[in-house]
Design an enzyme around this catalytic site. Structure first.
Site, short mmCIF file in Angstrom:
data_model
loop_
_atom_site.label_atom_id
_atom_site.label_comp_id
_atom_site.label_asym_id
_atom_site.label_seq_id
_atom_site.Cartn_x
_atom_site.Cartn_y
_atom_site.Cartn_z
NE ARG A 170 -3.99 -2.09 0.55
CZ ARG A 170 -3.98 -3.35 0.08
NH1 ARG A 170 -2.98 -3.63 -0.47
NH2 ARG A 170 -5.01 -4.23 0.56
CE LYS A 228 -0.87 -12.61 -4.04
NZ LYS A 228 -1.43 -11.91 -2.77
CG LEU A 229 1.31 -15.73 -12.28
CD1 LEU A 229 1.79 -16.80 -13.22
CD2 LEU A 229 2.37 -14.77 -12.24
CG ASP A 261 -7.30 -10.34 1.90
OD1 ASP A 261 -5.87 -9.99 1.96
OD2 ASP A 261 -8.02 -9.36 1.71
CG ASP A 297 -13.15 -5.80 1.09
OD1 ASP A 297 -13.88 -5.30 0.03
OD2 ASP A 297 -12.34 -5.05 1.75
#
Length: 317
Positions: A170, A228-229, A261, A297
Site C-alpha cells: 500500500r 499470484k498471476l 486474501d 471484501d
C-alpha cells in the site's frame, strides 16, 4: 498455554460501500460492511472450520462494536481485541463499479489500531498458534505496530511455527518507496510461505519473471513462494519443484478487492489439510475466483461445502 490453528493481526475498518455508481462525493446511500486484509483471512479460515484468533485494537464506538460483533458471528476468536477509550475505529468509503478495481478513500490515521503496541498485549506470552499469518499493511501504520509485528514474528520463529506473509503493498501508507521495500523485505525474507503478486514481486526484487522472483526469495531461505498471476493462475516454487497452477475461469469480475486474501486462505487451509503445494494453490485459485465474483471484501469467501461444489464444477483456464 492457549493454542489456535492460526493467529493474525492488523487493522479492521468499517467499510461503507456506495449503493450507486459514480463519484463518492455524489453518493448518498451506502451499505456498511467490514474491511481488513487480515480479518478477511481470519473469516475465510473460520468458515472452513479452523480455530482462528485475530489481534487488534478498536475504539469504543459503533464501528468498533460492529467489527467485534461481525467477527463473533463468523466464529473468529476475539479475545485478543482491545478497546481504546481515546481513539476511534478507522473506516473507508468504497466506490461501486461494474467490474474491476473500485476507488477506496481511507480514514485511518487517527485510529485505535494505528498505535497498538507490544505493551497492549501482555497475554501473548500465554498464547501460541500452529501458524501465524502476516501482511505488509500493519508494517506501514506506525513504529509501535511495526515493533509488535517484529515481536510476533520472532515469537513464531522461537516456537518453530510456520509463518505466511502477503506483502499487500500500500504505497500511499508509506513515507517513500525505499522505506516500504526495505521494511517489507525484512519480513518477507523470514517467512516460510510467501504470497506476492507478480507486480509486487517485481517491485520488491527488481526481477520481472516469476521464476527469478521466486529464486530470489528461495535463496533467502523462504520455503514456499507462490506468485499470484491474476487470471493466469499462480507460479509455485520450492527448492524441489516449480510450475504454474492455472487459474479458474470466472463468470464476471465484480470486485477484485479481497481476492488476494481469499488466495491466502486457500494456500494456508490447503496445507493445513495435507494437500500438496500444487493442490493447495489450486484451492487458492478457486477461492480467489469466488472472491472476485462478489462485490464485498469477504462475501465470496466459501464454506467447505461451497468450496467443494465450486471446485467440482470450476473450469480451468
Amino acid at each position: 498455554m492457549k493454542q489456535f490453528d492460526m493467529l493474525t493481526f492488523g487493522e479492521a475498518m468499517g467499510m461503507f460501500m456506495a449503493n450507486t455508481k459514480g463519484n463518492l462525493s455524489k453518493v448518498k446511500e451506502f451499505t456498511k460492511e467490514l474491511a481488513g486484509a487480515e480479518t478477511n483471512v481470519s473469516i475465510g479460515m473460520a468458515r472452513l472450520g479452523f480455530n482462528v484468533a485475530w489481534l487488534s485494537k478498536v475504539g469504543i464506538d459503533p464501528i468498533g462494536t460492529y467489527i467485534i460483533e461481525e467477527l463473533q458471528k463468523e466464529k473468529v476468536n476475539i479475545s485478543l481485541i482491545k478497546r481504546d477509550s481515546e481513539k476511534l475505529t478507522g473506516f473507508q468509503l468504497k466506490e461501486k463499479v461494474e467490474a474491476g478495481d473500485p476507488f477506496v478513500q481511507y480514514y485511518r490515521s487517527f485510529s485505535a489500531a494505528n498505535q497498538m503496541s507490544c505493551e497492549d498485549f501482555p497475554e501473548l506470552a500465554q498464547i501460541t498458534a500452529r501458524h501465524y499469518h502476516m501482511t505488509g499493511i500493519p508494517l506501514a501504520l506506525s513504529n509501535p505496530v511495526r515493533e509488535l509485528a517484529e515481536h510476533i514474528l520472532k515469537k513464531a520463529k522461537t516456537e518453530g511455527k510456520t509463518i505466511s506473509f502477503d506483502p499487500n503493498l500500500r504505497p500511499s501508507l508509506w513515507k517513500n518507496e525505499k522505506e516500504m521495500i526495505s521494511v517489507i523485505q525484512s519480513f518477507a525474507c523470514r517467512a516460510d510461505w510467501l504470497f506476492p503478486g507478480i507486480s509486487e514481486g517485481a517491485l520488491l526484487t527488481g526481477f520481472q519473471e516469476p521464476k527469478d522472483i521466486a529464486a530470489y526469495y528461495l535463496d533467502k531461505g523462504v520455503g514456499l513462494v507462490v506468485i499470484k498471476l491474476g487470471k493466469e493462475g499462480a507460479y509455485v516454487a520450492t527448492q524441489q519443484e516449480n510450475g504454474i497452477v492455472p487459474g479458474i475461469k470466472v463468470e464476471r469480475v465484480a470486485d477484485t478487492v479481497g481476492a488476494g486474501d481469499g488466495f491466502a486462505v486457500g494456500v494456508i487451509s490447503g496445507l493445513f489439510d495435507g494437500l500438496s503445494y500444487f493442490e493447495a494453490v489450486q484451492r487458492a485459485n478457486a477461492i480467489g475466483a469466488l472472491a472476485v465474483m462478489s462485490a464485498g471484501d469477504k462475501e465470496g469467501l466459501p464454506t467447505r461445502t461451497e468450496l467443494e461444489q465450486f471446485m467440482k464444477r470450476g473450469a480451468v483456464v
